[in-house]
Design a protein around this motif. Sequence first.
Motif, PDB file in Angstrom:
ATOM      1  N   TYR A  15       0.910  -1.241   0.053  1.00  0.00           N
ATOM      2  CA  TYR A  15      -0.006   0.089  -0.127  1.00  0.00           C
ATOM      3  C   TYR A  15       0.917   1.272   0.036  1.00  0.00           C
ATOM      4  O   TYR A  15       1.950   1.404   0.808  1.00  0.00           O
ATOM      5  CB  TYR A  15      -0.871  -0.113   1.401  1.00  0.00           C
ATOM      6  N   PHE A  16       0.561   2.182  -0.658  1.00  0.00           N
ATOM      7  CA  PHE A  16       1.146   3.489  -0.926  1.00  0.00           C
ATOM      8  C   PHE A  16       0.214   4.711  -1.340  1.00  0.00           C
ATOM      9  O   PHE A  16      -0.703   4.158  -2.325  1.00  0.00           O
ATOM     10  CB  PHE A  16       2.391   3.429  -1.648  1.00  0.00           C
ATOM     11  N   PRO A  17       0.525   5.992  -1.057  1.00  0.00           N
ATOM     12  CA  PRO A  17      -0.316   6.767  -1.377  1.00  0.00           C
ATOM     13  C   PRO A  17      -0.375   6.966  -3.091  1.00  0.00           C
ATOM     14  O   PRO A  17       0.684   6.626  -3.713  1.00  0.00           O
ATOM     15  CB  PRO A  17       0.220   8.235  -0.878  1.00  0.00           C
ATOM     16  N   PRO A  18      -1.684   7.230  -3.733  1.00  0.00           N
ATOM     17  CA  PRO A  18      -2.723   7.970  -3.081  1.00  0.00           C
ATOM     18  C   PRO A  18      -3.675   7.114  -2.177  1.00  0.00           C
ATOM     19  O   PRO A  18      -4.616   7.871  -1.795  1.00  0.00           O
ATOM     20  CB  PRO A  18      -3.359   8.326  -4.438  1.00  0.00           C
ATOM     21  N   GLU A  19      -3.329   5.900  -1.979  1.00  0.00           N
ATOM     22  CA  GLU A  19      -4.106   5.074  -1.047  1.00  0.00           C
ATOM     23  C   GLU A  19      -3.851   5.722   0.355  1.00  0.00           C
ATOM     24  O   GLU A  19      -2.623   6.402   0.431  1.00  0.00           O
ATOM     25  CB  GLU A  19      -3.824   3.656  -1.022  1.00  0.00           C
ATOM     26  N   SER A  20      -5.048   5.687   1.148  1.00  0.00           N
ATOM     27  CA  SER A  20      -4.849   6.548   2.572  1.00  0.00           C
ATOM     28  C   SER A  20      -4.880   5.812   3.667  1.00  0.00           C
ATOM     29  O   SER A  20      -5.322   6.153   4.600  1.00  0.00           O
ATOM     30  CB  SER A  20      -5.966   7.701   2.443  1.00  0.00           C
ATOM     31  N   ASN A  21      -4.901   4.409   3.467  1.00  0.00           N
ATOM     32  CA  ASN A  21      -5.068   3.690   4.705  1.00  0.00           C
ATOM     33  C   ASN A  21      -3.609   3.727   5.622  1.00  0.00           C
ATOM     34  O   ASN A  21      -2.684   4.321   5.108  1.00  0.00           O
ATOM     35  CB  ASN A  21      -5.159   2.422   4.524  1.00  0.00           C
ATOM     36  N   ALA A  22      -3.711   3.169   6.901  1.00  0.00           N
ATOM     37  CA  ALA A  22      -2.512   3.423   7.655  1.00  0.00           C
ATOM     38  C   ALA A  22      -1.214   2.873   7.102  1.00  0.00           C
ATOM     39  O   ALA A  22      -0.219   3.380   7.425  1.00  0.00           O
ATOM     40  CB  ALA A  22      -3.073   2.735   9.215  1.00  0.00           C
ATOM     41  N   PRO A  23      -1.318   1.619   6.688  1.00  0.00           N
ATOM     42  CA  PRO A  23       0.090   1.187   6.089  1.00  0.00           C
ATOM     43  C   PRO A  23       0.684   2.190   4.876  1.00  0.00           C
ATOM     44  O   PRO A  23       1.733   2.309   5.093  1.00  0.00           O
ATOM     45  CB  PRO A  23      -0.109  -0.230   5.336  1.00  0.00           C
ATOM     46  N   ALA A  24      -0.223   2.498   4.113  1.00  0.00           N
ATOM     47  CA  ALA A  24       0.313   3.413   3.102  1.00  0.00           C
ATOM     48  C   ALA A  24       0.656   4.865   3.430  1.00  0.00           C
ATOM     49  O   ALA A  24       1.948   5.311   3.297  1.00  0.00           O
ATOM     50  CB  ALA A  24      -0.893   3.867   2.141  1.00  0.00           C
ATOM     51  N   SER A  25       0.038   5.437   4.711  1.00  0.00           N
ATOM     52  CA  SER A  25       0.286   6.607   5.198  1.00  0.00           C
ATOM     53  C   SER A  25       1.949   6.504   6.125  1.00  0.00           C
ATOM     54  O   SER A  25       2.755   7.458   5.941  1.00  0.00           O
ATOM     55  CB  SER A  25      -0.647   7.163   6.288  1.00  0.00           C
ATOM     56  N   ARG A  26       1.989   5.332   6.943  1.00  0.00           N
ATOM     57  CA  ARG A  26       3.249   5.042   7.364  1.00  0.00           C
ATOM     58  C   ARG A  26       4.442   5.076   6.756  1.00  0.00           C
ATOM     59  O   ARG A  26       5.489   5.628   6.911  1.00  0.00           O
ATOM     60  CB  ARG A  26       3.213   3.852   8.455  1.00  0.00           C
ATOM     61  N   VAL A  27       4.381   4.290   5.726  1.00  0.00           N
ATOM     62  CA  VAL A  27       5.626   4.182   4.559  1.00  0.00           C
ATOM     63  C   VAL A  27       5.684   5.320   4.081  1.00  0.00           C
ATOM     64  O   VAL A  27       7.021   6.054   3.864  1.00  0.00           O
ATOM     65  CB  VAL A  27       5.193   3.101   3.452  1.00  0.00           C
ATOM     66  N   TYR A  28       4.885   6.361   3.515  1.00  0.00           N
ATOM     67  CA  TYR A  28       5.019   7.528   3.091  1.00  0.00           C
ATOM     68  C   TYR A  28       5.718   8.425   3.951  1.00  0.00           C
ATOM     69  O   TYR A  28       6.481   9.269   3.666  1.00  0.00           O
ATOM     70  CB  TYR A  28       3.554   8.197   2.473  1.00  0.00           C
ATOM     71  N   GLU A  29       4.983   8.525   5.209  1.00  0.00           N
ATOM     72  CA  GLU A  29       5.587   9.531   5.989  1.00  0.00           C
ATOM     73  C   GLU A  29       7.176   9.271   6.445  1.00  0.00           C
ATOM     74  O   GLU A  29       7.978  10.223   6.696  1.00  0.00           O
ATOM     75  CB  GLU A  29       4.625   9.578   7.213  1.00  0.00           C
ATOM     76  N   MET A  30       7.510   8.177   6.694  1.00  0.00           N
ATOM     77  CA  MET A  30       8.698   7.636   6.881  1.00  0.00           C
ATOM     78  C   MET A  30       9.628   7.802   5.818  1.00  0.00           C
ATOM     79  O   MET A  30      10.772   8.658   5.866  1.00  0.00           O
ATOM     80  CB  MET A  30       8.756   6.160   7.261  1.00  0.00           C
ATOM     81  N   THR A  31       9.345   7.370   4.721  1.00  0.00           N
ATOM     82  CA  THR A  31      10.434   7.327   3.400  1.00  0.00           C
ATOM     83  C   THR A  31      10.524   8.959   3.133  1.00  0.00           C
ATOM     84  O   THR A  31      11.611   9.419   2.573  1.00  0.00           O
ATOM     85  CB  THR A  31       9.663   6.752   2.438  1.00  0.00           C
ATOM     86  N   LYS A  32       9.476   9.742   3.133  1.00  0.00           N
ATOM     87  CA  LYS A  32       9.673  11.281   2.720  1.00  0.00           C
ATOM     88  C   LYS A  32      10.732  11.904   3.482  1.00  0.00           C
ATOM     89  O   LYS A  32      11.474  12.902   3.344  1.00  0.00           O
ATOM     90  CB  LYS A  32       8.438  11.872   2.735  1.00  0.00           C
ATOM     91  N   ARG A  33      10.491  11.520   4.717  1.00  0.00           N
ATOM     92  CA  ARG A  33      11.643  12.193   5.765  1.00  0.00           C
ATOM     93  C   ARG A  33      13.033  11.690   5.531  1.00  0.00           C
ATOM     94  O   ARG A  33      14.074  12.443   5.794  1.00  0.00           O
ATOM     95  CB  ARG A  33      11.229  11.956   7.166  1.00  0.00           C
ATOM     96  N   TRP A  34      13.115  10.498   5.099  1.00  0.00           N
ATOM     97  CA  TRP A  34      14.331   9.837   4.909  1.00  0.00           C
ATOM     98  C   TRP A  34      15.164  10.425   3.569  1.00  0.00           C
ATOM     99  O   TRP A  34      16.330  10.496   3.449  1.00  0.00           O
ATOM    100  CB  TRP A  34      14.405   8.370   4.682  1.00  0.00           C
ATOM    101  N   VAL A  35      14.317  10.758   2.470  1.00  0.00           N
ATOM    102  CA  VAL A  35      14.670  11.545   1.382  1.00  0.00           C
ATOM    103  C   VAL A  35      15.075  12.850   1.803  1.00  0.00           C
ATOM    104  O   VAL A  35      16.268  13.250   1.368  1.00  0.00           O
ATOM    105  CB  VAL A  35      13.570  11.442   0.431  1.00  0.00           C
ATOM    106  N   ALA A  36      14.337  13.722   2.586  1.00  0.00           N
ATOM    107  CA  ALA A  36      14.733  14.863   3.101  1.00  0.00           C
ATOM    108  C   ALA A  36      16.107  14.768   3.840  1.00  0.00           C
ATOM    109  O   ALA A  36      16.770  15.772   3.908  1.00  0.00           O
ATOM    110  CB  ALA A  36      13.766  15.367   3.798  1.00  0.00           C
TER     111      ALA A  36
END
Length: 417
Positions: A15-36
């Motif tokens: 799961y990953f955005p634009p899906e908005s369930n909890a697994p998708a949100s967690r992975v997105y929130e973590m990975t975008k910060r690692w990229v930053a």
Amino acid sequence: MSKNNSKRILFLTHYFPPESNAPASRVYEMTKRWVAAGHDVTVLTCAPNVPNGIVYEGYKNKFRQTELIDGINVIRVWSYMAANKGTLRRTLNYLTYMLSAIFWGLFVKKPDVIIATSPQFFCGWAGVWLKRLRRVPFILEIRDIWPETVVAIGAIKNRNLLRLFEWLEIKMYKASDIIVTVGEGYRQKLLERNVSSKKIVIVSNGADLNFFKPSDPDSQLLESIGIKDKFICSFIGTVGMCSGLKVIVDAAKLLSQKGYSELVFLVVGDGAVRQELQAESEKLKLSNIVFTGRRPKIEMPKFIASSDVCLAHLQKKDLFKTVIPSKIFEAAAMAKPIVLGVEGFAAKLLNEAKAGICIEPENYVELADALILLYEDPNRKTQYGQSGYSYVLKNFNRDKLAKDYLNTIECLVGMGK
């Protein structure tokens, strides 16, 4: 960050955005910060299709397609599309993703580390095989104890099949270098399965405090769904088999009988049981439940801000005593009181935060009573909201959690050199 310190991370997720369930949100929130933070992150996922098994507009279920989301390299691979219900078709969905992820994972530039997250179980096995084929460290992320979860909800009953899955579960744990899990309850479950405590790291869920923050209700939004000037209890998330949301229909019926017509349930999301619940609500002619269906994630803060109370709820099963729903953190981050129908670690956290009222799962009388109490005592409602906000601010900021996770990755990669 210098190039020498930059890590190449391959993250497998169903799961990953634009899906908005909890697994998708967690992975997105973590990975975008690692990229930053200067790291090279590739996410290997499916075409977005949750929960109905229908590919979202703008996407196709192709063998391979790529996009860049906030600096994250996203590779979407083919899988058999299936709605979030039933057993055979969903299993085919999981298996085909696993095979596609293993294949396309061989063509990604060699990573420093591979991470695979549950749900789903077969995503973890894709990580196991890529670890072996690419010869790199492997982190298994456990957000769900599988197959125990599907047993708890009765999705799989064949004992021979379950024994096979349980054997594969233990083999998957052994194949991982580190297991990252989201709470102490899951850690205890892993220890029961003889996983070494030295192998387990807890990185909890949390809230993006820039995205979820206290704000005023959106009167236009409420007017558009026909519940302006009401006291709103919202359930926001997947309306799935585990959610036990028949309790909402029963509580709505009771509140209507008691004359509390101004108390309304708002169900934002879709899933395996949404149509069934909506049909029952319509059959009972309940005007105090509104179902919106799936809405974009960008609207979620507006729905929370426009709610008086947020509901987090799961079936009354022993397994779910280990679960801490991520919607708790999002509601608290917006200073909203919570009614919690989840026992165990989640209830302990809510009481510690003084952020709301715990009820017995699937007890519609207690749910109705909790809403009446908060409706008739606005000061209590405000106190719960403020207390929860302070608690999340201190303990569950996504920025800190992403750094903690990254420290685990860097230590593992450093050990392998």
